[in-house]
Every structure is written in C-alpha cells, then in structure tokens.
Design a protein around this motif. Sequence first.
Motif, short mmCIF file in Angstrom:
data_model
loop_
_atom_site.label_atom_id
_atom_site.label_comp_id
_atom_site.label_asym_id
_atom_site.label_seq_id
_atom_site.Cartn_x
_atom_site.Cartn_y
_atom_site.Cartn_z
N GLY A 15 0.43 -1.62 0.14
CA GLY A 15 -0.28 0.21 -0.01
C GLY A 15 0.82 1.59 -0.04
O GLY A 15 2.17 1.22 0.04
N PHE A 16 0.18 2.71 -0.02
CA PHE A 16 1.04 3.80 -0.06
C PHE A 16 0.46 4.52 0.99
O PHE A 16 -1.15 4.31 1.37
N GLU A 17 1.36 5.57 1.54
CA GLU A 17 1.00 6.70 2.32
C GLU A 17 1.29 7.29 1.56
O GLU A 17 2.23 7.57 0.96
N TYR A 18 0.01 8.83 2.18
CA TYR A 18 -0.14 10.50 1.93
C TYR A 18 0.02 11.20 2.72
O TYR A 18 -0.36 10.75 3.99
N GLN A 21 -4.41 14.20 2.45
CA GLN A 21 -5.42 13.10 1.80
C GLN A 21 -6.14 13.22 0.75
O GLN A 21 -5.78 14.30 0.07
N HIS A 74 -8.92 9.46 1.60
CA HIS A 74 -7.58 8.25 1.96
C HIS A 74 -6.75 9.24 2.83
O HIS A 74 -6.27 9.57 1.39
N ALA A 75 -5.40 8.97 3.28
CA ALA A 75 -4.45 9.50 3.68
C ALA A 75 -3.65 7.71 3.33
O ALA A 75 -2.30 8.08 3.42
N GLU A 76 -3.65 6.96 2.90
CA GLU A 76 -4.01 5.65 2.94
C GLU A 76 -4.43 4.68 2.24
O GLU A 76 -5.62 4.43 2.53
N THR A 78 -4.43 0.18 1.34
CA THR A 78 -3.81 -0.81 1.66
C THR A 78 -4.52 -1.92 0.78
O THR A 78 -5.78 -1.59 0.56
N SER A 274 3.45 10.83 -2.00
CA SER A 274 3.14 9.86 -1.23
C SER A 274 4.60 9.95 -0.17
O SER A 274 5.75 10.82 -1.11
N THR A 275 4.27 9.55 0.26
CA THR A 275 5.40 9.66 1.95
C THR A 275 6.41 8.25 1.74
O THR A 275 6.88 7.83 2.71
N GLN A 277 5.56 3.65 0.80
CA GLN A 277 5.19 2.11 0.47
C GLN A 277 5.16 1.62 1.39
O GLN A 277 6.31 0.90 1.83
#
Length: 287
Positions: A15-18, A21, A74-76, A78, A274-275, A277
Amino acid sequence: MSVDSWRLRIQHKSGFEYAGQVSSSYNEARMWPRNEARQAVLDARVEVWPPARTYRYEDYWGTVVTAFDVHAKHAELTVTATSTVETLPPGDLLDAGEGSTWEALERAESVDRWYELRLPTQRTGLDEELAGIVADIRAAHATPHAAALAVCEFVRGEVTYQPGATGVQSDALHAWAQRKGVCQDISHLTVGMLREMGLPARYVSGYLHPKPSAGIGESVVGQSHAWVEWWVGRWTAFDPTNGCPVGERHVVVGRGREYGDVPPLKGVYAGPKSTGQVVEVTITRLR
C-alpha cells in the motif's frame, strides 16, 4: 498434485501512505497467483482498504489483474492479497545438450513468434562490454539451453545479491556496474543477456519461500521474488539469484518483458505526494 508437492499460504500486503488526504485513486494489483501446470491456486482473494469494488481480468501477458478505484478521501491505501497454492518440484528438466538448436531459434517463424520477448527494454538493455561477454558465452556452447544455463551461472558469480542495494527503477546496467543488486536486477541482467544471445526470454514475478526445509505450519517473512524463463522449444524456468531450477518453493504471479509489465501494485491518484510504500509478505507451508 503429487505427494512431493507443497501447499503454501501467502499473504501479501502492499500500500501507499500520503502526506494528506487523497481524493481519488485508480489502481491495478498484480498479486493473484497463476493457475498452471506446476501450481494450482486453491483459494485467492484481494481485499482493499478503503473498501472498493474490484474486478479482475488477464492482461496482455496473461497476468491476473485486480483493478479498483477509490473515491473516498484517504490518507493511506492498503491492498491485501491472500492465497493458498499447491506447487510442484522442478520435474522434467532439460539436459544442457537438449532443446532447440541455434539454427531453429533463428528461423523466421521463431523470430516472429517471440519477437517482443527478444528485444531489449529500458531495464534489460546492455552495453558493449556485456554484449561481448554474451558473444563469448554463446560461442562456447553448442546449444542455446547450455548457453542459457551458463549465463545464469555467470550472472550469479559476478553480481552479489544484496537487499536494499537498488530500487524498483534500477536496470541491468546499474546492477552490473556496482556488481550487486536484488533478485529483480539479477533477473533483468539475465534476461537482457539471454535476449542478446538470440533466446526469447521472460521476466517472471512471484513469491519464494525462503526455507528449503520449511516446517509445516511455520509462518515466515517471505519475499516478492523474480526469476527468468527462456524458450528452447519449450519454456524453461530458472532462478538465477539462487542458482536453482524453479520448484516447490516458487509461486508464479506474472510474466512479462521486465518488471514494468508486472508491478505488484501501481496506480494514479489526485492529492498530496506519497510519503512511502509498505510491503509485507508472510508465507506459511501448510503441507
């Protein structure tokens, strides 16, 4: 499946984190194992968070794609793929002197049939030094299959497997220059050399159970893995990173020209950068 088969349960979370939002995203996951001669998928599912409707199709290369859009903020993101797969040992392996001849691979019908899998790509292109090495290896072996095995041995001897040495955007030349890389790099270099030699070659993505003597019921940290296949009258699979034929510890997910054809998760989105993965693979031998 035979009594020598393994049964593996694989959980692959990615998944990715951002940085904030995200308003919407459009994604493709290639995390669903293949049903084919040496492996049977007994159960598989792909779950998405935030929840989204998914649909599946096979892409041009025959890989199962799970596609989905997320339109809730969404902020992430998965994606969790869980599968149970029964796998077989290597089986009927070709001897070094068997398979197609050099002349057969150079016939027009063979060249036309496998044209796309004979061409270099962004990640598999070689330089003059490597092309010269390939020419020497080819000249030293009477059959394409023997030469292909020699390429695998050469790459494994020259390039050290080192986790974290490169990123997903690295290519064969980068790995060759520093003489280290991950399974993706080793496979790209091997595929590039096989194609330079005139063999149709495929990049294969999947999973590898890390323990040859795995205990039943023991969950271990597994890994996404890559290996190669080449055509010498039939497709032959080999794992150049580990120097072994593909067997019961390997699970095929996708095939293509290179990594760019089979990334486990990719997509586009509207929102902040994106911050990072997150990737976690857990494999359990059930039998």
